[in-house]
Design a protein around this motif. Structure first.
Motif, PDB file in Angstrom:
ATOM      1  N   ASN A  99       7.395   0.772   9.455  1.00 35.18           N
ATOM      2  CA  ASN A  99       6.543  -0.409   9.320  1.00 35.18           C
ATOM      3  C   ASN A  99       6.157  -0.640   7.868  1.00 35.18           C
ATOM      4  O   ASN A  99       5.991  -1.770   7.429  1.00 35.18           O
ATOM      5  N   VAL A 100       6.038   0.438   7.112  1.00 36.50           N
ATOM      6  CA  VAL A 100       5.675   0.333   5.703  1.00 36.50           C
ATOM      7  C   VAL A 100       6.860  -0.104   4.845  1.00 36.50           C
ATOM      8  O   VAL A 100       6.726  -0.975   3.974  1.00 36.50           O
ATOM      9  N   ALA A 101       8.049   0.471   5.088  1.00 35.30           N
ATOM     10  CA  ALA A 101       9.160   0.301   4.140  1.00 35.30           C
ATOM     11  C   ALA A 101      10.493  -0.052   4.786  1.00 35.30           C
ATOM     12  O   ALA A 101      11.528   0.005   4.111  1.00 35.30           O
ATOM     13  N   ARG A 358       6.454   5.499  -3.289  1.00 37.21           N
ATOM     14  CA  ARG A 358       5.242   6.092  -3.853  1.00 37.21           C
ATOM     15  C   ARG A 358       4.320   5.045  -4.488  1.00 37.21           C
ATOM     16  O   ARG A 358       3.219   5.381  -4.933  1.00 37.21           O
ATOM     17  N   HIS A 359       4.758   3.804  -4.557  1.00 40.92           N
ATOM     18  CA  HIS A 359       3.924   2.716  -5.107  1.00 40.92           C
ATOM     19  C   HIS A 359       4.044   1.510  -4.185  1.00 40.92           C
ATOM     20  O   HIS A 359       4.515   0.442  -4.569  1.00 40.92           O
ATOM     21  N   SER A 360       3.586   1.710  -2.952  1.00 43.42           N
ATOM     22  CA  SER A 360       3.799   0.696  -1.912  1.00 43.42           C
ATOM     23  C   SER A 360       2.567  -0.147  -1.622  1.00 43.42           C
ATOM     24  O   SER A 360       2.651  -1.115  -0.880  1.00 43.42           O
ATOM     25  N   VAL A 361       1.415   0.222  -2.184  1.00 38.60           N
ATOM     26  CA  VAL A 361       0.179  -0.523  -1.923  1.00 38.60           C
ATOM     27  C   VAL A 361       0.010  -1.588  -2.991  1.00 38.60           C
ATOM     28  O   VAL A 361      -0.393  -1.301  -4.124  1.00 38.60           O
ATOM     29  N   GLN A 362       0.347  -2.819  -2.635  1.00 38.07           N
ATOM     30  CA  GLN A 362       0.335  -3.931  -3.586  1.00 38.07           C
ATOM     31  C   GLN A 362      -0.903  -4.809  -3.411  1.00 38.07           C
ATOM     32  O   GLN A 362      -0.808  -6.033  -3.459  1.00 38.07           O
ATOM     33  N   ALA A 363      -2.038  -4.188  -3.152  1.00 40.29           N
ATOM     34  CA  ALA A 363      -3.290  -4.924  -2.942  1.00 40.29           C
ATOM     35  C   ALA A 363      -4.203  -4.768  -4.155  1.00 40.29           C
ATOM     36  O   ALA A 363      -4.080  -3.823  -4.926  1.00 40.29           O
ATOM     37  N   ARG A 425      -1.490  -5.662   2.303  1.00 45.13           N
ATOM     38  CA  ARG A 425      -1.206  -4.762   1.178  1.00 45.13           C
ATOM     39  C   ARG A 425       0.227  -4.821   0.667  1.00 45.13           C
ATOM     40  O   ARG A 425       0.584  -4.080  -0.257  1.00 45.13           O
ATOM     41  N   TYR A 426       1.069  -5.675   1.234  1.00 46.07           N
ATOM     42  CA  TYR A 426       2.498  -5.633   0.902  1.00 46.07           C
ATOM     43  C   TYR A 426       2.924  -6.688  -0.117  1.00 46.07           C
ATOM     44  O   TYR A 426       4.109  -6.872  -0.357  1.00 46.07           O
ATOM     45  N   GLY A 427       1.956  -7.372  -0.704  1.00 48.79           N
ATOM     46  CA  GLY A 427       2.288  -8.401  -1.684  1.00 48.79           C
ATOM     47  C   GLY A 427       2.666  -9.723  -1.065  1.00 48.79           C
ATOM     48  O   GLY A 427       3.362 -10.539  -1.682  1.00 48.79           O
ATOM     49  N   HIS A 428       2.206  -9.953   0.175  1.00 46.11           N
ATOM     50  CA  HIS A 428       2.514 -11.197   0.870  1.00 46.11           C
ATOM     51  C   HIS A 428       1.278 -12.074   1.000  1.00 46.11           C
ATOM     52  O   HIS A 428       1.019 -12.669   2.047  1.00 46.11           O
ATOM     53  N   GLY A 429       0.490 -12.139  -0.052  1.00 49.19           N
ATOM     54  CA  GLY A 429      -0.659 -13.036  -0.058  1.00 49.19           C
ATOM     55  C   GLY A 429      -1.989 -12.348  -0.244  1.00 49.19           C
ATOM     56  O   GLY A 429      -2.958 -12.962  -0.698  1.00 49.19           O
TER      57      GLY A 429
END
Length: 567
Positions: A99-101, A358-363, A425-429
């Motif tokens: 779900n994360v990647a 390792r850098h998946s939190v885009q919030a 958190r995925y960079g989708h808004g």
């Protein structure tokens, strides 16, 4: 004259076909069981002979439904931890990292080495519902499923959860995935997630192709599901004297297996599937039946005909017990080699996962103003649809609470509620949704996690906005984790930098961090049979009955979006 690697003598050996212990010697050759000669009759050479001295030898434990990410660790760390407890084979549904990647993240996860045999399920619920209801970092569709079906490590379809998609939407994604699996691998098990479904609703699940269920059971549900051709997996929360009696009275040892599903990292320090077996025995299951249901039965259900039994040609995974009733593990052998029982304290493998994972939190970090809950224009009071949590399990229900409004802001603290916030958190808004919770915290503070099933966005709950800010900022800075804050300070922290859901710290270290988080949550008044899972499933849109995602509040059964405030 045959030369074998191991000769084991003077033991009571569990025979799966006979469903009992027998007196026999056992030989091992090249990692497999070779021959079971009558005691004292082997005339070949043995490189090593082990005198079992009257102890009991059983197959290695087979866990047919579990999630490695539920232990918040890597396959490598997990294998080292569970092998010494007797678990030698697992079937992992790695839908959290997926779900994360997406497929790339799953493949990274599957590529990690392990001391045990790990087979995998195709994550069927990525997302668990659909993109209109929740934002994830990956999607498993028909193409990804077809790709995974070519991998021999894939042996089943992971738990299908989307009730509406399975039962009433012929063109839904989950129906398409089931069809692909049936076409490409007609005999492959299709795992289900069927909580509280009965009658025609259950029949619809089974008719669609679902072959098993592992959710919380009752005596009636066990009998109904097995009667209708389903394989039932009993996890910890299903272990009751009444459920064990239902299995015994109906002789369901071929149709029911023992599984872990989720084992928190703090519990993993002390045991794994062996603890489930011990509890089942304590509740009245004959040790012989408990062994059968945790070795041979799950192996056959999953089509793993080379394990789960001590017989020629089978993988030489076995456990030495002092007493089957106590199920006390003396030694474990994997592929005929003794497992080192020492705790894993090896350093983290920094290059084991990609920089992307390792850098998946885009919030973005938030401020106090971002947590203001605004009321509808000109409202003096509001009536809110509130999530009420239970003290036992992960189910919730929807209640309505009338709340005062001051200066346009909802005064939720005065109503004795906690504020729930989920941030994409995925960079989708980067959008944010708000909810309110009853039965959670009764002291000032906050809890936050990126381990938020199953979408794993940033989820915060608190009774103090300043603490919510502190906790949210910490999660962003450490690229994911599970944190508790009080009095403006982080009081407990378990960093999860791999996808925001996994740590590469040794289990003794990670386990203590999670234990600290649990204790800190309890100090804030969060009391549940599993505080960590209770909080993390407030965002699970397939777990009854009222949950929240980054897209808002949803009724789980109807999948209808519910407004926070009524008209």
């Amino acid at each position: 004259m045959t030369t074998v690697d191991l000769l084991l003598t003077n033991g009571h050996v569990f025979n799966s076909a006979l469903h009992r212990f027998i007196e026999t010697d056992v030989t091992v050759l090249a990692g497999k069981f070779y021959w079971l000669p009558a005691p004292g009759t082997f005339t070949g050479e043995a490189k090593k002979t082990i005198d079992l001295a009257g102890t009991y030898m059983i197959p290695g434990l087979v866990d047919s439904h579990m999630h490695i990410e539920s232990s918040m660790t890597t396959p490598t760390r997990f294998g080292r931890a569970v092998a010494s407890h007797g678990t030698t084979t697992v079937i992992a549904d790695a839908h959290e990292i997926t779900n994360v990647a997406g497929l790339a993240g799953l493949q990274e996860f599957m590529a990690q080495p392990s001391d045990i045999d790990i087979f995998y399920a195709i994550p069927s619920s990525v997302p668990s519902t659909n993109p209109e209801m929740e934002t994830t970092g990956g999607i498993i569709g028909v193409k990804e499923t077809k790709d995974l079906l070519q991998d021999p490590r894939i042996i089943c379809l992971g738990e299908a959860m989307n009730f509406k998609g399975i039962t009433s939407e012929p063109d839904s994604l989950i129906r398409q995935l089931i069809a692909v699996c049936r076409e490409e691998r007609p005999t492959m098990p299709l795992e289900g997630h069927c909580p509280k479904f009965t009658g025609e609703d259950l029949a619809k699940f089974i008719y669609a192709g679902i072959t098993s269920d592992h959710t919380q059971q009752t005596p009636a549900s066990i009998v109904e599901k097995v009667t209708n051709g389903m394989f039932v997996q009993l996890q910890k929360k299903s272990l009751t004297a009444e459920n064990i009696a239902a299995v015994k009275d109906n002789h369901l040892f071929e149709n029911v297996g023992l599984v872990t599903d989720d084992v928190m990292a703090d519990d993993l320090r002390h045991g794994h599937l062996n603890k489930i077996v011990q509890e089942a025995i304590r509740l009245g299951l004959d040790p012989v039946d408990a062994i059968y249901m945790s070795t041979y039965t799950p192996a056959r259900h999953m089509g793993l005909w080379d394990r789960g039994a001590i017989a020629p040609g089978r993988v030489a995974d076995f456990i030495i017990l002092r007493d089957p009733e106590a199920f006390d593990v003396v030694a474990v052998y994997k592929n005929g080699v003794l497992v080192d029982p020492a705790k894993d304290t090896s350093p983290a493998m920094e290059n084991a996962f990609s920089a992307d994972l390792r850098h998946s939190v885009q919030a973005q970090p938030l401020q106090a103003a971002d947590f203001q809950l605004k009321a509808p224009a000109d409202a003096a009071t509001v009536t809110a649809n509130v999530i009420e949590i239970a003290a036992v399990g992960t189910f919730t229900k929807r209640i309505q609470v009338k709340i005062p409004v001051k200066d346009g802001l909802v005064q939720w603290q005065k109503a004795g509620l906690a504020l729930l916030m989920i941030q994409e958190r995925y960079g989708h808004g980067g959008h944010i949704s708000f909810g309110l919770v009853k039965g959670a915290l009764d002291a000032p503070g906050a809890v936050g996690a990126t381990w938020a099933h199953d979408h794993h966005n940033v989820m915060m709950m608190g009774t103090d906005v300043a603490d919510m800010v502190v906790a949210q900022n910490e999660l962003i800075a450490e690229q994911g984790g599970y944190v508790v804050a009080a009095n403006g300070q982080i009081t407990a922290n378990a960093p999860l930098p791999i996808g925001g859901v996994v740590s590469d710290a040794p289990i003794p270290v990670l386990g203590q961090q999670i234990a600290d988080v649990r204790q800190a949550m309890q100090k804030l008044g969060y009391h549940n049979t599993n505080e960590i899972m209770s909080f993390s499933t407030l965002s699970l849109l397939v777990s009854p009955a009222f949950k929240m995602s980054d897209k808002g509040l949803f009724d789980v059964v109807s999948q209808e979006k519910i407004p926070l405030f009524t008209e």
